[in-house]
Scaffold this motif. Structure first.
Motif, PDB file in Angstrom:
ATOM      1  N   GLN A   1       0.831  -1.211   0.000  1.00 17.72           N
ATOM      2  CA  GLN A   1       0.000   0.000   0.000  1.00 17.72           C
ATOM      3  C   GLN A   1       0.865   1.260   0.000  1.00 17.72           C
ATOM      4  O   GLN A   1       0.569   2.231  -0.697  1.00 17.72           O
ATOM      5  CB  GLN A   1      -0.932   0.003   1.210  1.00 17.72           C
TER       6      GLN A   1
ATOM      7  N   ASN B   1       2.153   2.453  -3.267  1.00 17.22           N
ATOM      8  CA  ASN B   1       1.161   3.161  -4.071  1.00 17.22           C
ATOM      9  C   ASN B   1       1.012   4.624  -3.666  1.00 17.22           C
ATOM     10  O   ASN B   1       0.684   5.469  -4.504  1.00 17.22           O
ATOM     11  CB  ASN B   1      -0.212   2.490  -3.945  1.00 17.22           C
ATOM     12  N   TYR B   2       1.232   4.920  -2.369  1.00 15.99           N
ATOM     13  CA  TYR B   2       0.832   6.222  -1.834  1.00 15.99           C
ATOM     14  C   TYR B   2       1.958   7.185  -1.480  1.00 15.99           C
ATOM     15  O   TYR B   2       1.794   8.405  -1.599  1.00 15.99           O
ATOM     16  CB  TYR B   2       0.005   6.026  -0.556  1.00 15.99           C
TER      17      TYR B   2
END
Length: 200
Positions: free
Chosen positions: A110, A113-114
């Motif tokens: 995650q 992605n961020y």
């Protein structure tokens, strides 16, 4: 049967003992560690950074609670808001990564992605040795992102991996989690008061 077994049992000494032990643990927490993290969060707020937080089990619920407190508590009267995100709350993503790739990657994937360089990562682990938490922190470190750990016991590997650490030095998971909640509320209460004062 359960009710009859409980009749006459005096829980008072046990309750008194638990609370007395908790008071001792409170006095062992390094206040400077908390204030350092608060300054890091304030700096993140001022530069418009996102704050990503996560953990497993009881630490996951602490992470979720902390995000709730900032997003709906501290932010309530602020024009400019904190931007907190809890990675363990995205159940579908966590389960997909755990099932299709590896549970060890549920947070790191995650973050790939961020994350932006200005962001901050907060990892919570009682033992300080959860592989999926460590993998995410190492990823953040490699990207030059600030990292913070909330740990217990001897701090584990996480205490040695993050930029800043709040350590609850007791070998009792319940008391570690108790104090992580207290520290959350200390930070929320004081940052809310500080920011609302300057927002007047």
């Amino acid at each position: 049967m359960f009710e009859s077994a409980a009749i006459g049992h005096d829980f008072t000494p046990g309750v008194e003992n638990y609370l007395a032990e908790l008071k001792v643990v409170i006095d062992t927490v390094d206040i400077d560690q908390i204030t350092v993290v608060m300054h890091r969060l304030l700096a993140a707020y001022e530069r418009g950074a996102s704050v990503y937080i996560f953990g497993n089990g009881g630490s996951a619920s602490t992470a979720s609670h902390l995000v709730k407190d900032f997003n709906s508590g501290v932010n309530e009267r602020l024009v400019r808001k904190f931007r907190f995100y809890c990675l363990n709350d995205n159940v579908a993503t966590v389960l997909a990564v755990a099932n299709d790739i590896s549970y060890d990657e549920v947070f790191a994937l995650q973050l790939r992605n961020y994350l932006r360089p200005s962001d901050i990562v907060i990892a919570i682990s009682g033992s300080g040795n959860s592989t999926n938490v460590l993998n995410a922190v190492r990823l953040a470190n490699a990207k030059g992102v600030e990292t913070v750990g909330l740990v217990g016991f001897d701090g584990g590997e996480l205490a040695r991996t993050v930029d800043s650490c709040i350590h609850v030095p007791v070998h009792d998971m319940q008391k570690v989690e108790d104090l992580h909640f207290v520290i959350n509320h200390v930070m929320v209460a004081l940052l809310k008061e500080h920011l609302e004062y300057w927002a007047r």
